[in-house]
Design a protein around this motif. Structure first.
Motif, PDB file in Angstrom:
ATOM      1  N   LEU A  10      87.613  -6.042  73.713  1.00 58.84           N
ATOM      2  CA  LEU A  10      87.687  -7.465  73.360  1.00 58.84           C
ATOM      3  C   LEU A  10      86.496  -7.886  72.501  1.00 58.84           C
ATOM      4  O   LEU A  10      86.664  -8.656  71.548  1.00 58.84           O
ATOM      5  CB  LEU A  10      87.753  -8.325  74.618  1.00 58.84           C
ATOM      6  CG  LEU A  10      89.087  -8.352  75.343  1.00 58.84           C
ATOM      7  CD1 LEU A  10      89.005  -9.265  76.560  1.00 58.84           C
ATOM      8  CD2 LEU A  10      90.227  -8.770  74.443  1.00 58.84           C
ATOM      9  N   ASP A  11      85.320  -7.412  72.836  1.00 60.43           N
ATOM     10  CA  ASP A  11      84.139  -7.760  72.038  1.00 60.43           C
ATOM     11  C   ASP A  11      84.306  -7.320  70.584  1.00 60.43           C
ATOM     12  O   ASP A  11      83.931  -8.043  69.661  1.00 60.43           O
ATOM     13  CB  ASP A  11      82.877  -7.119  72.630  1.00 60.43           C
ATOM     14  CG  ASP A  11      82.441  -7.783  73.928  1.00 60.43           C
ATOM     15  OD1 ASP A  11      82.915  -8.907  74.221  1.00 60.43           O
ATOM     16  OD2 ASP A  11      81.635  -7.167  74.652  1.00 60.43           O
ATOM     17  N   ARG A  12      84.891  -6.143  70.384  1.00 66.45           N
ATOM     18  CA  ARG A  12      85.087  -5.626  69.021  1.00 66.45           C
ATOM     19  C   ARG A  12      86.184  -6.369  68.271  1.00 66.45           C
ATOM     20  O   ARG A  12      86.126  -6.516  67.058  1.00 66.45           O
ATOM     21  CB  ARG A  12      85.438  -4.133  69.070  1.00 66.45           C
ATOM     22  CG  ARG A  12      84.262  -3.216  69.223  1.00 66.45           C
ATOM     23  CD  ARG A  12      84.602  -1.756  68.919  1.00 66.45           C
ATOM     24  NE  ARG A  12      85.862  -1.299  69.477  1.00 66.45           N
ATOM     25  CZ  ARG A  12      86.013  -0.757  70.692  1.00 66.45           C
ATOM     26  NH1 ARG A  12      84.985  -0.624  71.486  1.00 66.45           N
ATOM     27  NH2 ARG A  12      87.193  -0.351  71.099  1.00 66.45           N
ATOM     28  N   HIS A  13      87.217  -6.830  68.982  1.00 70.22           N
ATOM     29  CA  HIS A  13      88.410  -7.334  68.298  1.00 70.22           C
ATOM     30  C   HIS A  13      88.703  -8.816  68.528  1.00 70.22           C
ATOM     31  O   HIS A  13      89.695  -9.325  67.990  1.00 70.22           O
ATOM     32  CB  HIS A  13      89.627  -6.509  68.726  1.00 70.22           C
ATOM     33  CG  HIS A  13      89.537  -5.075  68.320  1.00 70.22           C
ATOM     34  ND1 HIS A  13      89.817  -4.655  67.046  1.00 70.22           N
ATOM     35  CD2 HIS A  13      89.178  -3.965  69.014  1.00 70.22           C
ATOM     36  CE1 HIS A  13      89.651  -3.344  66.966  1.00 70.22           C
ATOM     37  NE2 HIS A  13      89.255  -2.902  68.148  1.00 70.22           N
ATOM     38  N   ALA A  19      91.422 -14.958  64.601  1.00 68.56           N
ATOM     39  CA  ALA A  19      91.788 -15.234  63.200  1.00 68.56           C
ATOM     40  C   ALA A  19      93.293 -15.110  63.000  1.00 68.56           C
ATOM     41  O   ALA A  19      93.905 -15.935  62.314  1.00 68.56           O
ATOM     42  CB  ALA A  19      91.041 -14.286  62.266  1.00 68.56           C
ATOM     43  N   LEU A  20      93.898 -14.093  63.591  1.00 69.00           N
ATOM     44  CA  LEU A  20      95.353 -13.915  63.464  1.00 69.00           C
ATOM     45  C   LEU A  20      96.098 -15.095  64.076  1.00 69.00           C
ATOM     46  O   LEU A  20      97.087 -15.580  63.513  1.00 69.00           O
ATOM     47  CB  LEU A  20      95.789 -12.610  64.141  1.00 69.00           C
ATOM     48  CG  LEU A  20      95.433 -11.323  63.412  1.00 69.00           C
ATOM     49  CD1 LEU A  20      95.644 -10.114  64.323  1.00 69.00           C
ATOM     50  CD2 LEU A  20      96.276 -11.180  62.146  1.00 69.00           C
ATOM     51  N   ILE A  21      95.631 -15.559  65.212  1.00 71.00           N
ATOM     52  CA  ILE A  21      96.273 -16.706  65.855  1.00 71.00           C
ATOM     53  C   ILE A  21      96.122 -17.946  64.991  1.00 71.00           C
ATOM     54  O   ILE A  21      97.099 -18.676  64.765  1.00 71.00           O
ATOM     55  CB  ILE A  21      95.697 -16.922  67.273  1.00 71.00           C
ATOM     56  CG1 ILE A  21      96.153 -15.777  68.189  1.00 71.00           C
ATOM     57  CG2 ILE A  21      96.115 -18.267  67.838  1.00 71.00           C
ATOM     58  CD1 ILE A  21      95.476 -15.743  69.539  1.00 71.00           C
ATOM     59  N   GLN A  22      94.927 -18.203  64.484  1.00 69.69           N
ATOM     60  CA  GLN A  22      94.689 -19.390  63.664  1.00 69.69           C
ATOM     61  C   GLN A  22      95.520 -19.375  62.377  1.00 69.69           C
ATOM     62  O   GLN A  22      95.966 -20.426  61.917  1.00 69.69           O
ATOM     63  CB  GLN A  22      93.201 -19.534  63.327  1.00 69.69           C
ATOM     64  CG  GLN A  22      92.349 -19.936  64.511  1.00 69.69           C
ATOM     65  CD  GLN A  22      92.762 -21.250  65.126  1.00 69.69           C
ATOM     66  OE1 GLN A  22      93.178 -22.185  64.445  1.00 69.69           O
ATOM     67  NE2 GLN A  22      92.667 -21.333  66.445  1.00 69.69           N
ATOM     68  N   GLN A  23      95.744 -18.182  61.809  1.00 67.71           N
ATOM     69  CA  GLN A  23      96.576 -18.075  60.603  1.00 67.71           C
ATOM     70  C   GLN A  23      98.004 -18.516  60.874  1.00 67.71           C
ATOM     71  O   GLN A  23      98.675 -19.021  59.990  1.00 67.71           O
ATOM     72  CB  GLN A  23      96.607 -16.637  60.092  1.00 67.71           C
ATOM     73  CG  GLN A  23      95.342 -16.171  59.461  1.00 67.71           C
ATOM     74  CD  GLN A  23      95.394 -14.675  59.144  1.00 67.71           C
ATOM     75  OE1 GLN A  23      96.338 -13.973  59.486  1.00 67.71           O
ATOM     76  NE2 GLN A  23      94.345 -14.177  58.495  1.00 67.71           N
ATOM     77  N   LEU A  36      97.506 -18.986  73.574  1.00 69.64           N
ATOM     78  CA  LEU A  36      98.030 -17.804  72.890  1.00 69.64           C
ATOM     79  C   LEU A  36      97.055 -16.638  73.001  1.00 69.64           C
ATOM     80  O   LEU A  36      97.462 -15.498  73.257  1.00 69.64           O
ATOM     81  CB  LEU A  36      98.302 -18.124  71.416  1.00 69.64           C
ATOM     82  CG  LEU A  36      99.418 -19.137  71.151  1.00 69.64           C
ATOM     83  CD1 LEU A  36      99.449 -19.505  69.671  1.00 69.64           C
ATOM     84  CD2 LEU A  36     100.763 -18.621  71.596  1.00 69.64           C
ATOM     85  N   ALA A  37      95.762 -16.909  72.837  1.00 67.22           N
ATOM     86  CA  ALA A  37      94.756 -15.841  72.937  1.00 67.22           C
ATOM     87  C   ALA A  37      94.755 -15.236  74.342  1.00 67.22           C
ATOM     88  O   ALA A  37      94.659 -14.015  74.496  1.00 67.22           O
ATOM     89  CB  ALA A  37      93.375 -16.386  72.591  1.00 67.22           C
ATOM     90  N   TYR A  60      97.766  -2.618  66.586  1.00 63.32           N
ATOM     91  CA  TYR A  60      98.447  -2.887  67.848  1.00 63.32           C
ATOM     92  C   TYR A  60      98.178  -4.323  68.292  1.00 63.32           C
ATOM     93  O   TYR A  60      99.089  -5.021  68.743  1.00 63.32           O
ATOM     94  CB  TYR A  60      97.980  -1.892  68.916  1.00 63.32           C
ATOM     95  CG  TYR A  60      98.902  -1.828  70.102  1.00 63.32           C
ATOM     96  CD1 TYR A  60     100.118  -1.169  70.030  1.00 63.32           C
ATOM     97  CD2 TYR A  60      98.547  -2.424  71.298  1.00 63.32           C
ATOM     98  CE1 TYR A  60     100.965  -1.118  71.113  1.00 63.32           C
ATOM     99  CE2 TYR A  60      99.390  -2.375  72.384  1.00 63.32           C
ATOM    100  CZ  TYR A  60     100.593  -1.720  72.295  1.00 63.32           C
ATOM    101  OH  TYR A  60     101.434  -1.676  73.374  1.00 63.32           O
ATOM    102  N   ILE A  61      96.947  -4.790  68.137  1.00 63.35           N
ATOM    103  CA  ILE A  61      96.609  -6.170  68.482  1.00 63.35           C
ATOM    104  C   ILE A  61      97.380  -7.134  67.599  1.00 63.35           C
ATOM    105  O   ILE A  61      97.903  -8.150  68.064  1.00 63.35           O
ATOM    106  CB  ILE A  61      95.081  -6.395  68.389  1.00 63.35           C
ATOM    107  CG1 ILE A  61      94.384  -5.642  69.530  1.00 63.35           C
ATOM    108  CG2 ILE A  61      94.738  -7.880  68.419  1.00 63.35           C
ATOM    109  CD1 ILE A  61      92.876  -5.613  69.418  1.00 63.35           C
ATOM    110  N   GLN A  62      97.492  -6.816  66.309  1.00 62.81           N
ATOM    111  CA  GLN A  62      98.250  -7.673  65.397  1.00 62.81           C
ATOM    112  C   GLN A  62      99.706  -7.764  65.847  1.00 62.81           C
ATOM    113  O   GLN A  62     100.289  -8.849  65.864  1.00 62.81           O
ATOM    114  CB  GLN A  62      98.169  -7.128  63.970  1.00 62.81           C
ATOM    115  CG  GLN A  62      98.864  -8.007  62.962  1.00 62.81           C
ATOM    116  CD  GLN A  62      98.625  -7.551  61.528  1.00 62.81           C
ATOM    117  OE1 GLN A  62      97.767  -6.724  61.264  1.00 62.81           O
ATOM    118  NE2 GLN A  62      99.376  -8.107  60.616  1.00 62.81           N
TER     119      GLN A  62
END
Length: 179
Positions: A10-13, A19-23, A36-37, A60-62
């Motif tokens: 989580l710290d790394r990503h 950012a993906l959620i905000q987009q 959502l997060a 995978y996170i995306q």
């Protein structure tokens, strides 16, 4: 994967996840970035606990973010459909608090809402979600990614779905739906 390892992931990503959620969020879509997060984190935890072969974690996170976002849109839309009568009742009850809202305007808005719901239900299922996402402001490339389609398929399904929606609204008697 233990909790310490998961926290390191989580710290790394976390920045990319946010950012993906905000987009994807649009003003007025009724979705909360923190909710959502949290859902993404839960799904990621479950996936990493059960799947040992996740090699490209950022991708995978995306994928998880897109899945969570689509699920949230579907839940929101399902709540809207289920609660349509309640929303209409609430609008009628609160009409006296809005002097600018004439009874004819309220009735017209309510009627339009019902027509849009009917029209959406009438278009092909394969075109419905791409059309809705396009109308929510997503471009065809984003729709393709979210729905796991090729760019060409997403573009065709979205634009054909919007055309189907326009035709269905015209058939239901709704005027001025060209744009």
């Amino acid at each position: 994967m233990d909790e310490r390892e998961f926290r390191a992931v989580l710290d790394r990503h976390e920045g990319r996840l946010r950012a993906l959620i905000q987009q994807r969020l649009s003003p007025g879509d009724g979705l909360d970035a923190d909710d959502l997060a949290q859902e993404v984190r839960i799904r990621l935890w479950r996936a990493l606990a059960t799947e040992k072969g996740v090699t490209h974690l950022a991708s995978y996170i995306q994928k998880i973010v897109f899945s969570v976002f689509i699920d949230a849109l579907r839940r929101r839309d399902a709540r809207k459909e289920q609660g349509l009568d309640e929303v209409m009742s609430a609008e009628l009850e609160n009409a006296h608090e809005r002097p600018e809202a004439e009874p004819e305007q309220l009735a017209s808005r309510q009627h339009q809402t019902v027509l849009v719901q009917q029209a959406l239900a009438s278009i092909q299922a394969s075109r419905r979600m791409p059309a809705q996402l396009l109308l929510h402001g997503f471009n065809p490339a984003e729709i393709a990614t979210m729905l796991n389609l090729t760019d060409a398929s997403a573009r065709n399904l979205a634009y054909r779905g919007v055309e189907d929606l326009k035709q269905a609204l015209n058939a239901l008697g709704m005027e001025h739906v060209d744009d």
